[in-house]
Design an enzyme around this catalytic site. Structure first.
Site, mmCIF file in Angstrom:
data_model
loop_
_atom_site.group_PDB
_atom_site.id
_atom_site.type_symbol
_atom_site.label_atom_id
_atom_site.label_comp_id
_atom_site.label_asym_id
_atom_site.label_seq_id
_atom_site.Cartn_x
_atom_site.Cartn_y
_atom_site.Cartn_z
ATOM 1 N N ARG A 1 52.504 57.197 40.933
ATOM 2 C CA ARG A 1 51.728 57.818 42.004
ATOM 3 C C ARG A 1 52.124 59.609 42.420
ATOM 4 O O ARG A 1 51.650 59.882 43.133
ATOM 5 C CB ARG A 1 51.247 56.929 43.607
ATOM 6 C CG ARG A 1 49.904 55.787 42.832
ATOM 7 C CD ARG A 1 49.715 55.119 43.887
ATOM 8 N NE ARG A 1 48.194 54.668 44.036
ATOM 9 C CZ ARG A 1 47.315 53.305 44.481
ATOM 10 N NH1 ARG A 1 48.229 53.355 45.387
ATOM 11 N NH2 ARG A 1 46.298 52.649 44.291
ATOM 12 N N GLY B 1 43.890 48.374 40.470
ATOM 13 C CA GLY B 1 44.881 48.652 39.633
ATOM 14 C C GLY B 1 45.813 47.618 39.318
ATOM 15 O O GLY B 1 46.910 47.498 38.316
ATOM 16 N N LYS C 1 37.800 37.217 41.197
ATOM 17 C CA LYS C 1 37.085 37.249 41.026
ATOM 18 C C LYS C 1 35.633 37.594 40.674
ATOM 19 O O LYS C 1 34.904 38.695 41.355
ATOM 20 C CB LYS C 1 36.806 36.854 42.433
ATOM 21 C CG LYS C 1 38.082 35.944 42.318
ATOM 22 C CD LYS C 1 38.143 35.502 44.492
ATOM 23 C CE LYS C 1 39.552 34.804 44.980
ATOM 24 N NZ LYS C 1 39.779 35.010 46.866
ATOM 25 N N GLY D 1 40.399 49.905 44.805
ATOM 26 C CA GLY D 1 39.394 50.057 45.116
ATOM 27 C C GLY D 1 38.617 51.397 45.519
ATOM 28 O O GLY D 1 37.041 50.892 45.315
#
Ligand code: ADP
Ligand code: MG
Length: 394
Positions: free
Chosen positions: A37, A351, A198, A374
């Protein structure tokens, strides 16, 4: 709405507030576990420095509740200085007398790094007082923090209206360019490969992608919930019992729309994630005492064939518990299939998915590996991210 590029804004001699996402993983000894990053925003920092701007870099790190030395940006500043081959002045707090002095004394081409923005509660609260303090350090505001663009915080939204000029850095522009392509008209077949933990985490993106893609390949723990929704007993697999109706409704809707949903036909089963005796089994003959921890070889081959034929692919979510070598084969085989199709526009977000792509050693062969977790999912879902909306010019 157009967003100005940092390249089109005159910055010589000006104080430029550059919001980056340097929320990097740290080692227990407070070293940088992965500096991707930091490197991702280097082009923007180098550009500003070489144009003679006085560069004020700012980021959050972790989730500190107030000032916390274990969450200091100091190791990040050290790494940034190494990458720049230049001094980086770290302030002792995000705002305050010390920070104000460092910024006021900055010379042209010098780089300062504000201490962790989340040391101040005003950052996440998007407090206007805090936003004005940050804005007082800037003649120009540039946002390169794509990974934080889905959050309306003081440094990503609140301060912008108090700064005369605004624009996006090179990383932000590249993320917007590639991820926007997935929302427009793309070459077909258009595939989504979705996995991970999930169904509940991803239902928004699943539904939005189902309206756009030709086929969706589903793996990971979430596939177990879909298979269970089709009435297949999967032993002790991780299944979200309360999401079975949602999974069923999703499958039905996709079928009505003519979108093919490919679920695993086989799986790598083991008695627990620690079990080294993993074996491939058909999902129709799943042992009652085992759990599914990866897609099986037949599924991996079928997914590979689909990926080889695709012209556009978005991938989010590992196919199995790839952190353990005995359950990584499915994820790595999808990564290699994607890397082996140079004709496809391939975009990977998330991620864990990005770290799988890196472990597979194929990052260079993917059209775009998003730095946002996200944020990239929300973008692909079609949501307008507040940090991007705030950069748009009327
Ligand atoms: P991303 O970060 O790319 O969006 P997620 O966070 O949704 O991905 O999911 C990644 C996690 O899902 C990984 O930690 C992986 O171990 C876990 N996972 C994937 N498949 C399984 C499975 N079959 N059983 C248990 N965990 C799984
Ligand atoms: Mg994750």
């Amino acid at each position: 709405m157009p967003i100005r590029s940092v390249k089109d804004i005159p910055v010589e001699g000006k104080r430029v507030f550059l919001r980056v996402d340097f929320n990097v993983p740290l080692t227990p000894a407070r070293g940088i576990a992965d500096d991707a990053r930091i490197r991702a925003s280097l082009p923007t920092i180098l550009h500003l420095r070489d144009q003679g701007a006085r560069v004020v870099v700012a980021s959050h790190l972790g989730r500190p509740k107030g000032p916390d030395p274990s969450q200091s940006l100091e190791p990040v500043g050290t790494r940034l200085a190494e990458l720049l081959g230049d001094e980086v002045l770290l302030t002792d707090e995000p705002v305050g007398d010390g920070a104000r002095k460092v910024v006021a004394d900055l010379r042209e081409g010098q780089v300062a790094l504000l201490e962790n923005l989340r040391f101040h509660a005003g950052e996440e609260a998007n407090d206007d007082q805090f936003a004005r303090q940050l804005a007082s350090y800037a003649d120009v505001y540039i946002n390169d923090a794509f990974g934080t663009a889905h959050r309306a915080h003081a440094s990503t939204v609140g301060m912008i209206k108090h700064v005369p000029e605004k624009g996006a850095g090179f990383l932000m522009l590249k993320e917007i360019e590639f991820l926007s392509r997935l929302l427009g008209s793309v070459e077909r077949p258009y595939l989504a490969v979705i996995g991970g933990a999930k169904v509940s985490d991803k239902i928004g993106v699943l539904e939005s992608l189902a309206a756009r893609v030709d086929k969706m390949l589903v793996g990971g723990a979430m596939a177990s919930t879909f298979l269970a929704a089709q009435g297949k007993p999967l032993g002790k697999s991780k299944i979200e019992q309360d999401k079975l109706p949602l999974a069923r409704a999703f499958l039905k809707k996709a079928q009505d729309r003519g979108v093919g949903i490919l679920l695993p036909i086989d799986a790598v089963a083991a008695s627990s994630p620690e079990d080294m005796q993993a074996r491939a089994v058909s999902v129709d003959e799943f042992p009652a005492d085992a759990m599914s921890l990866d897609i099986g070889p037949k599924t991996a081959a079928a997914f590979g064939d689909e990926i080889a034929r695709a012209r556009t692919v978005f991938w989010n979510g590992p196919m199995g518990m790839f952190e353990k070598p005995q359950f990584a084969a499915g994820t790595f085989s999808v990564a290699r299939a994607l890397a082996g199709n140079p004709r496809a526009l391939s975009v990977v977000g998330g991620g864990d998915s990005v770290s799988a792509i890196e472990q597979a050693g194929v990052t260079e062969k993917i059209s775009h590996v998003s730095t946002g977790g996200g944020a990239s999912l929300e973008f692909v879902e079609g949501k307008l991210l507040p940090g991007i909306a705030a950069l748009e010019r009327p």
